[in-house]
Write a protein that holds these residues in place. Structure first.
Motif, PDB file in Angstrom:
ATOM      1  N   LEU A 158       0.869  -1.169   0.000  1.00 12.52           N
ATOM      2  CA  LEU A 158       0.000   0.000   0.000  1.00 12.52           C
ATOM      3  C   LEU A 158       0.909   1.223   0.000  1.00 12.52           C
ATOM      4  O   LEU A 158       1.726   1.398   0.905  1.00 12.52           O
ATOM      5  CB  LEU A 158      -0.922   0.012   1.218  1.00 12.52           C
ATOM      6  N   LEU A 160       1.457   5.382  -0.242  1.00  6.62           N
ATOM      7  CA  LEU A 160       0.824   6.662   0.050  1.00  6.62           C
ATOM      8  C   LEU A 160       1.616   7.810  -0.545  1.00  6.62           C
ATOM      9  O   LEU A 160       2.853   7.759  -0.601  1.00  6.62           O
ATOM     10  CB  LEU A 160       0.699   6.887   1.560  1.00  6.62           C
ATOM     11  N   HIS A 165      -2.655  10.304   4.516  1.00  8.53           N
ATOM     12  CA  HIS A 165      -2.396   9.949   5.912  1.00  8.53           C
ATOM     13  C   HIS A 165      -2.842   8.509   6.174  1.00  8.53           C
ATOM     14  O   HIS A 165      -3.885   8.070   5.678  1.00  8.53           O
ATOM     15  CB  HIS A 165      -3.146  10.899   6.859  1.00  8.53           C
ATOM     16  N   TRP A 166      -2.051   7.810   6.972  1.00  3.17           N
ATOM     17  CA  TRP A 166      -2.369   6.413   7.285  1.00  3.17           C
ATOM     18  C   TRP A 166      -3.719   6.271   7.965  1.00  3.17           C
ATOM     19  O   TRP A 166      -4.413   5.258   7.790  1.00  3.17           O
ATOM     20  CB  TRP A 166      -1.283   5.818   8.182  1.00  3.17           C
ATOM     21  N   ASN A 167      -4.097   7.259   8.752  1.00  2.34           N
ATOM     22  CA  ASN A 167      -5.340   7.137   9.528  1.00  2.34           C
ATOM     23  C   ASN A 167      -6.528   7.800   8.846  1.00  2.34           C
ATOM     24  O   ASN A 167      -7.537   8.086   9.491  1.00  2.34           O
ATOM     25  CB  ASN A 167      -5.145   7.737  10.922  1.00  2.34           C
ATOM     26  N   ASP A 168      -6.450   8.038   7.539  1.00  2.73           N
ATOM     27  CA  ASP A 168      -7.576   8.644   6.825  1.00  2.73           C
ATOM     28  C   ASP A 168      -8.781   7.701   6.901  1.00  2.73           C
ATOM     29  O   ASP A 168      -8.713   6.548   6.452  1.00  2.73           O
ATOM     30  CB  ASP A 168      -7.199   8.889   5.361  1.00  2.73           C
ATOM     31  N   ILE A 191      -3.738   6.883  -2.789  1.00  3.87           N
ATOM     32  CA  ILE A 191      -3.085   5.629  -2.453  1.00  3.87           C
ATOM     33  C   ILE A 191      -2.894   4.833  -3.743  1.00  3.87           C
ATOM     34  O   ILE A 191      -3.555   5.071  -4.749  1.00  3.87           O
ATOM     35  CB  ILE A 191      -3.888   4.788  -1.444  1.00  3.87           C
ATOM     36  N   TYR A 193      -1.415   0.620  -5.176  1.00  4.45           N
ATOM     37  CA  TYR A 193      -0.975  -0.716  -4.794  1.00  4.45           C
ATOM     38  C   TYR A 193      -0.874  -1.578  -6.041  1.00  4.45           C
ATOM     39  O   TYR A 193      -1.272  -1.177  -7.138  1.00  4.45           O
ATOM     40  CB  TYR A 193      -1.915  -1.329  -3.763  1.00  4.45           C
TER      41      TYR A 193
END
Length: 293
Positions: A158, A160, A165-168, A191, A193
């Protein structure tokens, strides 16, 4: 415009190559985002976003990848579609072309994106197909599970971008799939992948849209191994498929094919597992063969 029993596809004659409309036959609802007034300045003039679908390339270089395409392309009529060919870009030496085809009663729209190197030097590039969709829907993405007997090697990634932000809360990670809410949370989101299954879906209002694309295992994909990327801002959500990076000699080209399919599906279920199964069935995901495909 080209059309068949199921769809109407609209393209620009005075700029591009661009697709700006994709509708279910008999409906006036555009399944693509419309952004006629948006754009940005580049060193080579204004880049106009227009909305809809465009051909990009990686690695991204803002003033080159986004070279203004505001002139009329050559429009070639095909037996079941059209091909839009841009003039050679005077700075990059690239020529972009987009072919759109669909059988008279076909459920799929086939798009072929081509980048031809008309410069005197070799280029390392990857074709990049960007589909802009209206805000407020949900992206549905398949994800690989760890194969039995190979638990010691990584099989998922994944990626970014700096403003993500990781916590989106818009990104919802499940064991074998991902959801990305295409809604405005006051900040940009991107994001990417490696998608091993070659499809991605977007559920907006009462329509389910599926994009399918070729996957080449082991290929050198850009952006830390991404062949699928998602971008969200307040005006639209993007589903972006990418081909691998290739060295393209002068006079040669590289291409990326994808297909679109859409169908009325009602409102997306609140139960995310139900939504996942519906999208997976439409897109032909193998893991739901036993669920009535």
């Amino acid at each position: 415009m080209i059309q068949n029993t199921h769809y109407c596809v609209e393209y620009l004659k005075n700029a591009g190559p661009r697709i700006v409309g994709f509708r279910l036959r008999g409906s006036d609802k555009n399944l693509l985002a419309e952004t006629p007034g948006e754009g940005w300045k580049t060193a080579h003039g204004e880049y106009r976003l227009y909305g809809g679908h465009r051909l990009w390339y990686a690695p991204e270089q803002p003033d080159l990848t986004g070279f203004p395409d505001n002139d009329a392309p050559l429009v070639e009529t095909l037996p079941n579609g059209v091909e839009l060919v841009q003039a050679v870009e005077r700075i990059t030496g690239l020529q972009r072309a987009l072919r759109v085809e669909m059988e008279p009663d076909g459920r799929e729209v086939k798009l072929t994106h081509r980048l031809e190197n008309q410069s005197p030097t070799e280029m390392e590039i990857a074709p990049w197909a960007i589909t802009m969709l209206p805000p407020g829907g949900t992206v549905i993405l398949p994800q690989a599970n760890a194969p039995l007997g190979n638990e010691f090697l990584p099989n998922r990634n994944l990626v970014l971008w700096p403003y993500a932000h990781w916590n989106d809360p818009r990104v919802i990670v499940k064991e074998d799939h991902l959801f990305v809410r295409g809604e405005d949370r006051g900040q940009l989101l991107k994001i990417g992948y490696y998608n091993p299954y070659g499809w991605a879906a977007y559920w907006h209002a009462e329509t389910l849209f599926c994009k399918r694309f070729a996957v080449l295992p082991g290929a050198n994909y850009p952006d830390r191994g991404c062949n699928l990327e998602v971008y969200v801002n307040s005006h639209y959500a993007e589903l972006e498929s990418l081909g691998p990076l290739e060295r393209v000699q002068p006079g040669k080209c590289v291409s990326l094919a994808e297909t679109w399919e859409a169908q009325p599906a009602g409102r997306m279920p609140e139960d995310l597992e139900e939504a996942w199964l519906a999208a997976a069935r439409l897109c032909g995901h193998l893991s739901v063969e036993g669920e009535g495909m």
